[in-house]
Design a protein around this motif. Structure first.
Motif, mmCIF file in Angstrom:
data_model
loop_
_atom_site.group_PDB
_atom_site.id
_atom_site.type_symbol
_atom_site.label_atom_id
_atom_site.label_comp_id
_atom_site.label_asym_id
_atom_site.label_seq_id
_atom_site.Cartn_x
_atom_site.Cartn_y
_atom_site.Cartn_z
ATOM 1 N N TYR A 68 0.820 -1.340 -0.076
ATOM 2 C CA TYR A 68 0.092 -0.072 -0.025
ATOM 3 C C TYR A 68 0.845 1.173 -0.081
ATOM 4 O O TYR A 68 0.892 2.166 -0.824
ATOM 5 C CB TYR A 68 -0.938 -0.204 1.367
ATOM 6 N N GLY A 87 -3.223 -4.400 -0.858
ATOM 7 C CA GLY A 87 -2.618 -3.148 -0.931
ATOM 8 C C GLY A 87 -2.491 -2.432 -2.155
ATOM 9 O O GLY A 87 -2.651 -1.332 -2.317
ATOM 10 N N ASP A 94 -6.108 -0.725 -2.886
ATOM 11 C CA ASP A 94 -6.235 0.531 -1.924
ATOM 12 C C ASP A 94 -5.501 1.465 -2.334
ATOM 13 O O ASP A 94 -5.878 2.622 -1.928
ATOM 14 C CB ASP A 94 -6.227 0.025 -0.405
ATOM 15 N N SER A 95 -4.220 1.371 -2.912
ATOM 16 C CA SER A 95 -3.301 2.538 -3.180
ATOM 17 C C SER A 95 -4.014 3.304 -4.192
ATOM 18 O O SER A 95 -3.654 4.294 -4.638
ATOM 19 C CB SER A 95 -1.764 1.867 -3.413
#
Length: 460
Positions: free
Chosen positions: A107, A140, A143-144
């Motif tokens: 992330y 990750g 969500d990034s």
């Protein structure tokens, strides 16, 4: 239903589209996720007009090889003897990374990449110790907000990994693709297979099984290639193909690069790591043969995930090799480098898109493609003379990344990452670092140096 229409006006456009070329002053129209039009001037009804005067717009950069889970350990291999430190202190430490630690690393690294102008990344995830590890690595990426290719390692033959058999690893890779990544061809996430490591004892039969598995499931592959005769061994076994993206290739011979050119096999060159370990003269040999070169940051523990810096380094180093060659051959210094700045930038955009099988979606500012764009400010003293690609590599860089769009959505705007709590991200990374470094760990390489070679499986 049509998406929001955003018009960027008056920018210097570097489209990386051979048909469109560059525009000294041009407009780009975005509609929803896609690029709707590119022209010297566009006058259409839109929802928002962005004044891009005194800015350069380029396609989003594409990093074709990085180990994002390592981000909490950034700085751990800042020595001249990087390989020894990395393979004894960093890489084996994946054994003490829990799934939630991997999530934070991926992330945070994704956010750093976006901030530095990278919109697509191939994350070679060789910390797939358990099923949740892979799930958290994919989470990750998601969500990034980056366009992420989860490079799922099925070849980690190590006591650290819970999957005892090859078949178990194959089955879990299939599960991750179908249930976790859910690549529908339209989203931001997709998956490639990370093949085995020779140094972990993999033999040609295992490589064949892994490659057959990937091709049966229509997945591209990536693999570390650090030993002599690696390409020859794969070629003689009838396994080499354009759906492979080997990384490093620092030991590739001229003959092997000829084979790669014939089969249209690209290379992901991890610039700083490659020059730190090897002379890497193969870069010029590859360029002379038309092998597609792409660039990567590789190890977040060594340097910032900043592809602009890597591209500048490869451009400067290749000019250095040009000068050495000219001096050795008593030649007048050449006026045209082996790799131009435009060649290098191409390797970080459309060339990289082709290497990961996405040239029809990203890599250039072309109508119909996804709107992955980087908007760069001009420096304080203004533009440079000559080719704008020279300016981007030599007079500019990540410091000038003003805004970043991925699939038409701003992820960074006016110098600020959007919807990101910087203090929270730093706290998350610090907590992972503290947890990981507190766990029992004995520095030790997982294989002997030098690693296993390929000479026993090739016909001379």
């Amino acid at each position: 239903m049509a998406g929001k229409r955003i018009l960027f006006k008056g920018a210097h456009l570097v489209t990386m589209d051979d048909t469109l070329g560059d525009f000294e002053v041009g407009d780009v129209l975005i509609e929803g996720r896609e690029i709707a039009a590119v022209a010297a001037q566009i006058d259409e009804p839109v929802d928002e007009v962005v004044d891009a005067t005194d800015q350069i717009i380029i396609p989003g950069l594409i990093d074709t090889h990085i180990h994002m889970w390592e981000m909490p350990l950034r700085g751990m291999s800042h020595t001249i003897n990087h390989p020894v430190q990395y393979f004894s202190y960093v890489y084996p430490r994946r054994g003490v990374f829990e799934a939630e630690d991997v999530y934070v690393g991926v992330y945070a690294c994704g956010l750093e990449l976006i901030s530095n102008g990278t919109t697509t990344v191939l994350d070679f995830c060789h910390c797939v110790n358990t099923r949740p590890h892979a799930e958290q690595a994919v989470k990750g990426l998601r969500d990034s907000g980056i366009r992420g290719v989860h490079g799922h390692s099925i070849g980690v033959r190590s006591p650290l990994v819970e999957f005892a058999s090859d078949d178990q690893r194959f089955a879990d890779a299939e599960r991750v693709r179908e249930e976790v990544v859910q690549d529908d061809g339209d989203g931001l996430l997709s998956m490639m297979i990370g093949l085995s490591e020779r140094q972990h004892g993999a033999d040609m039969e295992l490589f064949k099984r892994e490659i057959d598995f990937a091709r049966h499931h229509n997945m591209r592959m990536t693999l570390h290639s650090l030993q002599e005769l690696h390409v020859t061994a794969l070629h003689q076994a009838g396994l080499l193909g354009s759906d492979m993206l080997p990384v490093h290739c620092t030991q590739a011979s001229r003959e092997e690069l000829d084979i790669m050119a014939k089969f249209e096999v690209p290379i992901s060159f991890a610039v700083a790591c490659g020059f730190k370990r090897e002379a890497s003269t193969m870069i010029r040999w590859a360029a002379e043969r038309g092998v597609q070169l792409t660039w990567s940051c590789d190890v977040a523990t060594l340097h910032d995930p900043n592809l602009f810096a890597q591209m500048k380094l490869v451009y400067d180093m290749e000019q250095h090799y040009d000068a050495i060659e000219d001096r050795m051959n008593a030649m007048t210094p050449r006026s045209t480098p082996t790799l131009s700045a435009r060649d290098v930038l191409r390797g970080g955009t459309i060339g990289a898109a082709k290497a990961i099988g996405m040239e029809h979606r990203i890599g250039s500012i072309t109508p119909g493609k996804q709107a992955d764009l980087v908007i760069m400010d001009l420096p304080l003293a203004g533009p440079s003379l000559g080719d704008v690609c020279n300016h981007i590599l030599l007079q500019s860089g990540a410091r000038d990344v003003n805004s970043v769009l991925i699939a038409g959505e701003f992820r960074k705007r006016d110098g600020e990452m959007l919807n990101i709590d910087r203090a929270r991200v730093r706290r998350m990374v610090a907590e992972v670092r503290e947890r990981v470094l507190a766990r029992p760990f004995t520095p030790k390489a997982e294989w002997p140096f030098p690693p296993h070679n390929w000479s026993t499986v090739v016909n001379r």
